[in-house]
Write a protein that holds these residues in place. Structure first.
Motif, PDB file in Angstrom:
ATOM      1  N   TYR A  84       1.034  -1.206  -0.309  1.00 35.63           N
ATOM      2  CA  TYR A  84       0.273   0.127   0.276  1.00 35.63           C
ATOM      3  C   TYR A  84       0.651   1.449  -0.239  1.00 35.63           C
ATOM      4  N   PRO A  85       1.188   1.452  -1.299  1.00 34.73           N
ATOM      5  CA  PRO A  85       2.585   3.134  -1.176  1.00 34.73           C
ATOM      6  C   PRO A  85       1.101   4.164  -0.946  1.00 34.73           C
ATOM      7  N   GLY A  86       1.500   5.430  -0.325  1.00 30.94           N
ATOM      8  CA  GLY A  86       0.685   6.667   0.271  1.00 30.94           C
ATOM      9  C   GLY A  86      -0.278   6.110   1.083  1.00 30.94           C
ATOM     10  N   SER A  87      -0.444   5.166   1.962  1.00 27.52           N
ATOM     11  CA  SER A  87      -1.068   4.727   2.271  1.00 27.52           C
ATOM     12  C   SER A  87      -1.541   5.854   3.398  1.00 27.52           C
ATOM     13  N   PHE A  88      -0.320   6.596   4.107  1.00 25.71           N
ATOM     14  CA  PHE A  88      -0.572   7.893   5.462  1.00 25.71           C
ATOM     15  C   PHE A  88      -1.307   6.112   6.464  1.00 25.71           C
ATOM     16  N   VAL A  89      -2.328   6.458   6.982  1.00 21.90           N
ATOM     17  CA  VAL A  89      -2.648   5.880   8.545  1.00 21.90           C
ATOM     18  C   VAL A  89      -3.815   4.738   7.536  1.00 21.90           C
ATOM     19  N   HIS A  90      -4.169   4.762   6.639  1.00 23.00           N
ATOM     20  CA  HIS A  90      -5.154   3.930   6.736  1.00 23.00           C
ATOM     21  C   HIS A  90      -4.786   2.579   7.094  1.00 23.00           C
ATOM     22  N   ILE A  91      -5.157   1.948   7.664  1.00 28.42           N
ATOM     23  CA  ILE A  91      -4.746   0.433   7.894  1.00 28.42           C
ATOM     24  C   ILE A  91      -6.109  -0.657   7.708  1.00 28.42           C
ATOM     25  N   THR A  92      -7.400   0.195   7.468  1.00 25.01           N
ATOM     26  CA  THR A  92      -7.923  -1.321   6.809  1.00 25.01           C
ATOM     27  C   THR A  92      -7.797  -1.952   6.395  1.00 25.01           C
ATOM     28  N   PRO A  93      -7.402  -1.854   5.659  1.00 27.59           N
ATOM     29  CA  PRO A  93      -6.348  -3.455   4.570  1.00 27.59           C
ATOM     30  C   PRO A  93      -6.413  -4.133   5.605  1.00 27.59           C
ATOM     31  N   SER A  94      -5.925  -4.278   6.396  1.00 23.10           N
ATOM     32  CA  SER A  94      -4.924  -5.135   7.941  1.00 23.10           C
ATOM     33  C   SER A  94      -5.956  -6.056   8.294  1.00 23.10           C
ATOM     34  N   PHE A  95      -7.267  -5.271   7.972  1.00 22.44           N
ATOM     35  CA  PHE A  95      -8.631  -6.046   8.741  1.00 22.44           C
ATOM     36  C   PHE A  95      -9.243  -7.456   8.177  1.00 22.44           C
ATOM     37  N   PHE A  96      -8.625  -6.998   7.054  1.00 15.75           N
ATOM     38  CA  PHE A  96      -8.963  -8.456   5.963  1.00 15.75           C
ATOM     39  C   PHE A  96      -8.400  -8.518   5.559  1.00 15.75           C
ATOM     40  N   ILE A  97      -6.697  -8.969   5.336  1.00 17.27           N
ATOM     41  CA  ILE A  97      -5.314  -8.972   4.942  1.00 17.27           C
ATOM     42  C   ILE A  97      -4.533  -9.237   5.948  1.00 17.27           C
ATOM     43  N   SER A  98      -4.203 -10.684   5.949  1.00 11.83           N
ATOM     44  CA  SER A  98      -3.349 -10.739   7.245  1.00 11.83           C
ATOM     45  C   SER A  98      -1.778  -9.760   7.054  1.00 11.83           C
ATOM     46  N   GLU A  99      -1.197  -9.388   5.881  1.00  9.44           N
ATOM     47  CA  GLU A  99       0.094  -9.398   5.434  1.00  9.44           C
ATOM     48  C   GLU A  99      -0.046  -7.916   4.559  1.00  9.44           C
ATOM     49  N   VAL A 100       0.721  -6.668   4.915  1.00 10.73           N
ATOM     50  CA  VAL A 100       0.345  -5.875   4.923  1.00 10.73           C
ATOM     51  C   VAL A 100       0.975  -5.102   4.708  1.00 10.73           C
ATOM     52  N   LEU A 101       2.043  -4.223   3.827  1.00  7.74           N
ATOM     53  CA  LEU A 101       3.054  -3.140   4.098  1.00  7.74           C
ATOM     54  C   LEU A 101       2.550  -1.964   3.927  1.00  7.74           C
ATOM     55  N   TYR A 102       3.125  -1.311   4.602  1.00  2.71           N
ATOM     56  CA  TYR A 102       2.304   0.331   3.915  1.00  2.71           C
ATOM     57  C   TYR A 102       4.179   0.780   3.610  1.00  2.71           C
ATOM     58  N   VAL A 103       3.228   2.187   2.846  1.00  3.36           N
ATOM     59  CA  VAL A 103       4.830   3.185   2.148  1.00  3.36           C
ATOM     60  C   VAL A 103       4.006   4.300   2.934  1.00  3.36           C
ATOM     61  N   ASP A 104       4.978   5.292   2.845  1.00  5.25           N
ATOM     62  CA  ASP A 104       4.720   6.676   2.911  1.00  5.25           C
ATOM     63  C   ASP A 104       5.452   7.574   3.814  1.00  5.25           C
ATOM     64  N   SER A 105       5.410   9.106   3.109  1.00  5.24           N
ATOM     65  CA  SER A 105       6.812  10.054   3.223  1.00  5.24           C
ATOM     66  C   SER A 105       6.121  11.381   4.248  1.00  5.24           C
ATOM     67  N   ASP A 106       4.898  10.292   4.464  1.00  7.72           N
ATOM     68  CA  ASP A 106       4.376  11.433   5.696  1.00  7.72           C
ATOM     69  C   ASP A 106       4.991  10.810   7.479  1.00  7.72           C
ATOM     70  N   PRO A 107       5.516  12.498   7.977  1.00  9.96           N
ATOM     71  CA  PRO A 107       6.489  12.121   8.953  1.00  9.96           C
ATOM     72  C   PRO A 107       5.661  11.233   9.793  1.00  9.96           C
ATOM     73  N   ARG A 108       4.137  12.004  10.319  1.00 15.20           N
ATOM     74  CA  ARG A 108       2.658  11.341  10.378  1.00 15.20           C
ATOM     75  C   ARG A 108       2.619  10.355  10.484  1.00 15.20           C
ATOM     76  N   ALA A 109       2.586   9.894   9.321  1.00 15.58           N
ATOM     77  CA  ALA A 109       2.649   8.471   9.286  1.00 15.58           C
ATOM     78  C   ALA A 109       3.713   6.987   9.960  1.00 15.58           C
ATOM     79  N   LYS A 110       4.748   7.870   9.797  1.00 16.33           N
ATOM     80  CA  LYS A 110       5.704   7.895  10.624  1.00 16.33           C
ATOM     81  C   LYS A 110       5.872   7.476  11.608  1.00 16.33           C
ATOM     82  N   LYS A 111       5.232   8.241  12.834  1.00 15.74           N
ATOM     83  CA  LYS A 111       4.640   8.548  14.194  1.00 15.74           C
ATOM     84  C   LYS A 111       4.039   7.628  14.690  1.00 15.74           C
TER      85      LYS A 111
END
Length: 209
Positions: A38-65
């Motif tokens: 999920y590139p450009g995900s920000f903090v949208h973790i909804t895919p992990s509710f249905f998919i057991s393995e997800v890699l999130y990618v984002d450059s926003d410092p808020r997402a990192k925190k």
């Protein structure tokens, strides 16, 4: 500095009724998806509710925190996940258009939502036969449509506040309202989706080569 994980997620997705759970639930029921990128995900973790393995990618410092609060994020996912195994999620703090240290053709699903031309920059990480979910806010669905490496197989529409997938009448989509030649260069320069005579919320493609 810690962030309020639940508060940030709620602010952007729950309070705005924008989790889009129905999309991912339907994708899982239709396609063989075991992991997702999920590139450009920000903090949208909804895919992990249905998919057991997800890699999130984002450059926003808020997402990192946000993702640095790993135990809090894991707790949020565990309360809503629909599978029996433990959730596996990772986060890369980066611009997805840069080279990512990932194995090519290793993901079943590539998610492109409001983040630019994900279908091009991250295509190499999607398995042949894998699924691309893209919207057209920045023109990425239109870009995938003219890319011979992808096949347009379904559209996502909203009815009664719920998201649904259809594979009917696909030939009516991606017809420009104006008589223009749609090319990769044109879409890159425009940086947004063009007007089509029939539109959907999102579009589903299969990587065929």
């Amino acid at each position: 500095m810690k962030v309020d994980v639940q508060g940030l997620y709620r602010q952007f997705y729950v309070d705005n009724n924008f989790e889009r759970e129905d999309i991912f639930k339907s994708l899982i029921s239709r396609f063989n998806i075991n992991n997702a990128l999920y590139p450009g995900s920000f903090v949208h973790i909804t895919p992990s509710f249905f998919i057991s393995e997800v890699l999130y990618v984002d450059s926003d410092p808020r997402a990192k925190k946000f993702f640095e609060q790993e135990s809090s994020v894991a707790d949020m996912i565990s309360t809503k996940k629909t599978y029996d195994t433990d959730a596996v999620f990772h986060f890369i703090s980066s611009d997805y258009s840069l080279s990512l240290d990932l194995k090519e053709k290793s993901y079943d699903l590539l998610i492109s939502q409001y983040a630019g031309f994900v279908s091009q920059a991250c295509k190499k990480y999607l398995k042949t036969g894998g699924i691309l979910l893209a919207n057209n806010s920045h023109g990425d669905a239109g870009m995938a449509f003219i890319d011979d490496d992808y096949e347009f197989i379904a559209a996502v529409y909203v009815k009664g506040g719920s998201y649904h997938i259809t594979d009917r009448n696909l030939g009516f989509y991606f017809i420009p309202k104006k008589h223009i030649k749609v090319t990769k260069e044109y879409l890159e320069k425009l940086g947004k989706g063009i007007g089509h005579t029939k539109t959907a919320n999102s579009y589903i493609f299969r990587r065929v080569s």
